[in-house]
Write an enzyme that holds these catalytic residues in place. Structure first.
Site, PDB file in Angstrom:
ATOM      1  CG  ASP A   1      20.474  39.842  28.491  1.00  0.00           C
ATOM      2  OD1 ASP A   1      20.213  39.134  27.530  1.00  0.00           O
ATOM      3  OD2 ASP A   1      19.643  40.231  29.330  1.00  0.00           O
ATOM      4  CG  ASP A  48      17.148  43.539  29.849  1.00  0.00           C
ATOM      5  OD1 ASP A  48      16.527  42.909  28.981  1.00  0.00           O
ATOM      6  OD2 ASP A  48      18.182  44.176  29.609  1.00  0.00           O
ATOM      7  CG  ASP A  66      14.450  39.036  28.135  1.00  0.00           C
ATOM      8  OD1 ASP A  66      14.454  38.540  27.000  1.00  0.00           O
ATOM      9  OD2 ASP A  66      15.159  39.990  28.472  1.00  0.00           O
TER      10      ASP A  66
HETATM   11  P1  ATP Z   1      21.871  42.534  25.033  1.00  0.00           P
HETATM   12  O1  ATP Z   1      20.892  41.497  24.560  1.00  0.00           O
HETATM   13  O2  ATP Z   1      23.264  42.204  24.840  1.00  0.00           O
HETATM   14  O3  ATP Z   1      21.582  43.050  26.404  1.00  0.00           O
HETATM   15  P2  ATP Z   1      20.438  44.603  24.052  1.00  0.00           P
HETATM   16  O4  ATP Z   1      19.362  44.052  24.899  1.00  0.00           O
HETATM   17  O5  ATP Z   1      20.847  46.001  24.307  1.00  0.00           O
HETATM   18  O6  ATP Z   1      21.678  43.709  24.043  1.00  0.00           O
HETATM   19  P3  ATP Z   1      18.693  45.113  22.085  1.00  0.00           P
HETATM   20  O7  ATP Z   1      18.259  46.143  23.057  1.00  0.00           O
HETATM   21  O8  ATP Z   1      17.765  44.047  21.670  1.00  0.00           O
HETATM   22  O9  ATP Z   1      19.978  44.454  22.595  1.00  0.00           O
HETATM   23  O10 ATP Z   1      19.248  45.886  20.849  1.00  0.00           O
HETATM   24  C1  ATP Z   1      19.457  45.247  19.638  1.00  0.00           C
HETATM   25  C2  ATP Z   1      19.809  46.258  18.589  1.00  0.00           C
HETATM   26  O11 ATP Z   1      18.776  47.208  18.460  1.00  0.00           O
HETATM   27  C3  ATP Z   1      21.057  47.059  18.911  1.00  0.00           C
HETATM   28  O12 ATP Z   1      22.204  46.427  18.406  1.00  0.00           O
HETATM   29  C4  ATP Z   1      20.818  48.356  18.189  1.00  0.00           C
HETATM   30  O13 ATP Z   1      21.234  48.281  16.848  1.00  0.00           O
HETATM   31  C5  ATP Z   1      19.318  48.504  18.242  1.00  0.00           C
HETATM   32  N1  ATP Z   1      18.896  49.375  19.339  1.00  0.00           N
HETATM   33  C6  ATP Z   1      19.165  49.227  20.637  1.00  0.00           C
HETATM   34  N2  ATP Z   1      18.598  50.195  21.365  1.00  0.00           N
HETATM   35  C7  ATP Z   1      17.936  50.965  20.487  1.00  0.00           C
HETATM   36  C8  ATP Z   1      17.129  52.136  20.623  1.00  0.00           C
HETATM   37  N3  ATP Z   1      16.878  52.687  21.783  1.00  0.00           N
HETATM   38  N4  ATP Z   1      16.604  52.670  19.510  1.00  0.00           N
HETATM   39  C9  ATP Z   1      16.831  52.118  18.317  1.00  0.00           C
HETATM   40  N5  ATP Z   1      17.563  51.028  18.133  1.00  0.00           N
HETATM   41  C10 ATP Z   1      18.127  50.455  19.190  1.00  0.00           C
END
Ligand code: ATP
Length: 928
Positions: free
Chosen positions: A350, A663, A667
């Site tokens: 990730d 996480d 997943d």
């Molecule tokens: P990675 O996969 O690199 O760990 P991540 O798990 O943080 O990234 P996601 O959490 O799936 O990725 O987030 C994807 C998208 O969703 C982000 O790019 C953002 O635009 C949006 N996002 C992330 N967190 C939030 C939140 N708490 N509320 C609303 N939108 C969010």
């Protein structure tokens, strides 16, 4: 019988016996608010700290007793349950019958020492596993004194108000008060693998445990949704406590290699017993030796050839490796992973938090008409706003305040200052937005009071947005939405008009949305590696109190974009480089925008900065197509958890050994499928941890690289132990067999062999378990997982060294005998030669084919040097003290004899170093 069948009748017959103030209460059958009264608790305030301390004294810690441990005596006796020990015991009895009491005593001593080593080694292994279990403590979000805090789950008491969300392991038995789409996997309790939908309504009193859908039971897993509930039972009073099932399975130290070695040791023992029987028959019938004498020689042969110390050494090596990994923040949950780590060829990681620091800070707010810069760093909410390079007072920027309020209310994170540091509870992306709002002058507590939340659609990585519904005290309803810009833009028909601040009607304040403009802005910010979120709102009437997905489909008005940085971890950049040098390809899989992903990838050395693939592109591909390109593309963006599963499968179909990080609750399938599933210890859900083989205590990519290095080292050391023990055993056995076949007198007696084996096993071989990593351990390609344990190299080395040992030991024995010394004298020479051979060979065994003729080679393993010193002292006692001389029939030898012994035994060092040089020169790659 399934667990379900087991608990059903019991639960029907006996009511819930959770005792609060002496009453037996059927929690599922009383109203949720009433249960709060029974428990003297309050949904808004939770318990006070003082009250929870009192209750903890009364009800104890929220823990299940650990499984009963075997007593020391039991563990000691169990050591005798081993085929080799049976052989030795039989030999001991026979020697006693033959009145060879010294032999009997020595055999008894060996058996006992062996058992003691076994107990110590098990203790060490258990300690390693305990340490791991303690590192994996489980946390809960609890309301105390009116605020949510994160606590170790064992601190919970009845009456505590807890929140449950997707991915949590339920920390106690809970009566649900507020439920939002909660689904719980209760397989551990009911055997039912389809998650159960939960609600808060009262049920009839005779509802069985498996159907109590207003309760959440300790140990079960939240697979979806969100809820608040009150703890009604803890520890042994919970359902799981009552059916007495341990939540954490108890593991023993076992891995495929260890099993293989165990198996090998068993086969070797059997082969040796057969060989010894033949040798015995040969001695008696062909060489006309006496039965008793030949029998003892055959026992000596058996003892010499069986690598009795090997399994213990292997377990200790593994235990030390696991402990060392835990000290370096990599907690191994399933031990075979230690070995698999060494053969990993791809790590899929990730981005957020693992490769980057997960310290989000908003840098830009884009409102269309204005673009603000934001100063400050981390979660410290001190900073200001700039417009065209000039600092502005946010109070005068009405639209900016609107965005800040939306960002603060559509948010579950909070920031507190502790010991001068701003700490975040909740999601980092949301933490950054809270900091932004405070910088704009908003007070989170005040805003939440003014605009209480009525409903929520929680963030899920599949849909990539979150929405909340609020009503102010006048009853005006507002929906706030924040999320990935493409998603939010798709839902918006309007944007705030440039003149919104002075607008008189809501209609004047908005205009049709210009999506191209916003998408361009978003891409520009993402290309700098920033995470971009869009924020939108919609007004709803007072009576609209439930928030549904369909509410987000019309009338949404975009307020603006925020872009936040999340810098790469410096140590992760170095670790990616290290992985590349170790022949491991690193792939980044992120939920973020493709431009953000490419930019961060380029900063970290992952991918070429151009090639990347999005989740939707991946979805359009067939499995075959994916397999064709999967090796070449390193950056995957806007992915959902199910894409991870496809990626792992595609790589595995190409014969790769894959580690995958994760996480979230979704997943879990990919983590399970990966060869090594890696969960995040800090930000990971309990569900992902349960599915993983390894947990990163610090969520850091660099830890994975270190664990791979440690995994390769452990595997190396296991092989080195084999490479050391087998040739020395072969040398000993061949000496005895040779003597019998040639009809000459034994160069070393059986008791002397026992002595050598016992004393070298506790010193020399053990030292190899502490061997540090070889310097090129991360400079060579991953190990071929299919390579056999008994490689050609191992067999060659066993024979080669075995022959040198026989030639030296037997040769010196015969030479001294021909010089006319006593048999005892010649044997003392032979035993000491054998031991010195082992010492010299230990040095060579430290590196597979690298030369040890350098400082690191000779002095690099201190424990080995101590072990040698101890061994030398033992040999001096063995040679020069009279009780030992009586026991082992040894004689004092002269100083010049030592010189000859050293001269002869050092030959193994010279020859093996030459052999290594030949291998190196041929550049023959020997997979160690
Ligand atoms: P990675 O996969 O690199 O760990 P991540 O798990 O943080 O990234 P996601 O959490 O799936 O990725 O987030 C994807 C998208 O969703 C982000 O790019 C953002 O635009 C949006 N996002 C992330 N967190 C939030 C939140 N708490 N509320 C609303 N939108 C969010």
């Amino acid at each position: 019988m399934s667990v379900r069948e087991k608990i059903k009748p019991q639960s029907v017959l006996s009511p819930d016996r959770t005792e609060i103030e002496g009453a037996a209460i059927q929690w599922h059958a009383i109203d949720n608010k009433e249960s709060l009264q029974y428990l003297n608790s309050d949904e808004k305030a939770g318990l006070s700290q003082a009250e929870s301390t009192d209750r903890q004294l009364k009800y104890g810690l929220n823990r299940l007793p650990s499984p009963p441990k075997k007593s020391l005596l039991q563990r000691f006796l169990l050591q005798f349950h081993n085929i080799l020990i049976y052989v030795l015991l039989a030999a001991g009895v026979t020697t006693a019958l033959l009145n060879h009491w010294i032999d009997t005593a020595v055999i008894a001593a060996v058996v006992i020492v062996n058992a003691i080593i076994g107990v110590v080694q098990e203790g060490k292994a258990e300690k390693a596993l305990d340490a791991i279990r303690n590192m994996l403590s489980h946390q809960a979000m609890v309301k105390r004194d009116g605020a949510y805090i994160t606590l170790d789950a064992d601190q919970l008491v009845p009456g505590d108000i807890v929140t449950l969300q997707s991915g949590d392991k339920i920390p106690a038995d809970i009566r649900l008060i507020n439920v939002h789409d909660l689904r719980v996997d209760e397989a551990i309790l009911t055997g039912e693998s389809v998650p159960t939908e939960k609600h808060h309504n009262t049920l009839s009193v005779d509802t069985v445990v498996a159907d109590r859908s207003n309760m959440a039971y300790s140990g079960t897993l939240v697979t979806y949704g969100h809820a608040v509930g009150v703890v009604v039972a803890t520890g042994t009073k919970t359902e799981i406590g009552r059916i007495n099932q341990m939540l954490s399975e108890v593991e023993t130290l076992e891995t495929p290699l260890l099993r293989e070695v165990d198996q090998l040791a068993k086969w070797l023992s059997l082969a040796v017993v057969i060989l010894a029987s033949f040798t015995f028959a040969y001695g008696v019938f062909v060489q006309d030796m006496t039965g008793a004498e030949t029998f003892l020689a055959a026992v000596g042969l058996a003892v010499a050839a069986i690598p009795e110390g090997l399994p213990a050494i292997m377990t200790i090596t593994l235990a030390i490796g696991v402990q060392q990994m835990a000290q370096r923040s990599a907690v191994i949950r399933h031990l075979p992973a230690v070995e698999t780590l060494g053969s990993i060829s791809h790590i899929c990681s990730d981005k957020t938090g693992t490769l980057t620091r997960n310290e989000m800070t908003v840098r830009t707010v884009e409102l269309g008409a204005q673009r603000y810069g934001v100063t400050g760093s981390g979660y410290d909410p001190h900073g200001s706003f700039t417009l065209n390079g000039e600092t502005v007072d946010s109070d005068n920027e009405a639209e900016l305040m609107k965005l800040a309020r939306a960002a603060l209310l559509c948010n579950d994170a909070s920031l507190v200052k502790k010991e001068g540091q701003w700490l975040l509870t909740g999601d980092p992306t949301e933490g950054a937005l809270v900091a932004l709002a405070i910088k704009a002058g908003l007070d989170p507590a005040f805003e939440q009071e003014e605009y209480p939340r009525t409903d929520i659609i929680p963030f899920e990585s599949q849909h990539k947005y979150m929405a909340t519904l609020h009503h102010d005290h006048a009853g005006h309803g507002t929906i706030y939405l924040k999320g990935a810009p493409e998603r939010v833009l798709d839902m918006c028909q309007f944007q705030r008009s440039a003149t919104a601040a002075g607008a008189e009607t809501p209609e004047q304040a908005r205009e049709a949305i210009d999506k191209t403009f916003w998408l361009d802005r978003m891409q520009a910010m993402a290309a700098q590696g920033q995470r971009v979120l869009a924020i939108a709102k919609k007004s709803v009437p007072a009576e609209h109190i439930e928030l549904n997905f369909s509410d987000l489909n019309d009338d949404m008005c975009l307020i603006g974009l925020v872009a936040m940085i999340d810098p790469p971890r410096d140590e992760a950049i170095a670790a990616v480089k290290l992985c590349h040098s170790a022949g491991i390809r690193v792939k980044m899989i992120t939920g973020d925008h493709v431009d953000t992903a490419k930019a961060i990838g380029a900063q970290m050395g992952i991918g070429d900065g151009h090639r990347a693939m999005t989740g939707s592109e991946l979805e359009e591909m067939s499995d075959d197509e994916l397999q064709k390109i999967v090796e070449d593309v390193d950056v995957y963006a806007r992915t959902s958890p199910e894409h991870k599963l496809r990626l792992v499968s595609a790589l595995q179909a190409r014969g790769k050994v894959v580690a995958m990080t994760g996480d979230g609750v979704n997943d879990a399938p990919a983590l399970r499928r990966a060869d090594v599933g890696i969960a995040m210890g800090i930000n990971g859900t309990e569900v992902s941890k349960e599915a993983a083989e390894m947990v990163l205590a610090d969520d850091n990519f660099a830890t994975i690289a270190r664990a791979v290095e440690e995994g390769r080292t452990v595997y190396d050391n296991l092989k080195k132990a084999i490479l050391f023990i087998l040739p020395t055993n072969a040398g000993e056995a061949l000496s005895i067999m040779g003597a019998i076949l040639m009809g000459t007198i034994l160069p070393i007696t059986p008791v002397q062999i026992l002595w050598v084996n016992m004393i070298t096993a506790v010193t020399l071989a053990l030292a190899l378990a502490f061997e540090p990593a070889e310097k090129n351990v991360m400079g060579r390609p991953p190990r071929d997982p299919k390579a056999p344990l008994l490689s050609g190299f191992l067999i060659w080395r066993t024979l080669f060294v075995g022959m040198i040992l026989v030639a030296g030991t037997f040769g010196l024995f015969l030479w001294y005998q021909s010089a006319g010394v006593s048999v005892e004298y010649a044997r003392t020479i032979a035993v000491n030669t054998l031991v010195m051979f082992e010492i010299f060979y230990l040095f060579s065994s430290r590196f597979f084919i690298e030369s040890v003729v350098n400082k690191a080679g000779i002095l690099g393993n201190r424990i080995a040097l101590y072990a040698i010193a101890v061994l030398v002292v033992f040999q001096l006692l063995f040679t020069y003290t009279s009780p030992m001389q009586t026991l082992f029939a040894t004689e004092a030898i002269a100083l010049t004899d030592w010189l000859i012994i050293i001269l002869v035994s050092s030959s193994v060092f010279v020859l093996v170093e030459l052999e290594k040089k030949v291998f190196r020169d041929k550049r023959q790659k020997i997979a160690p």
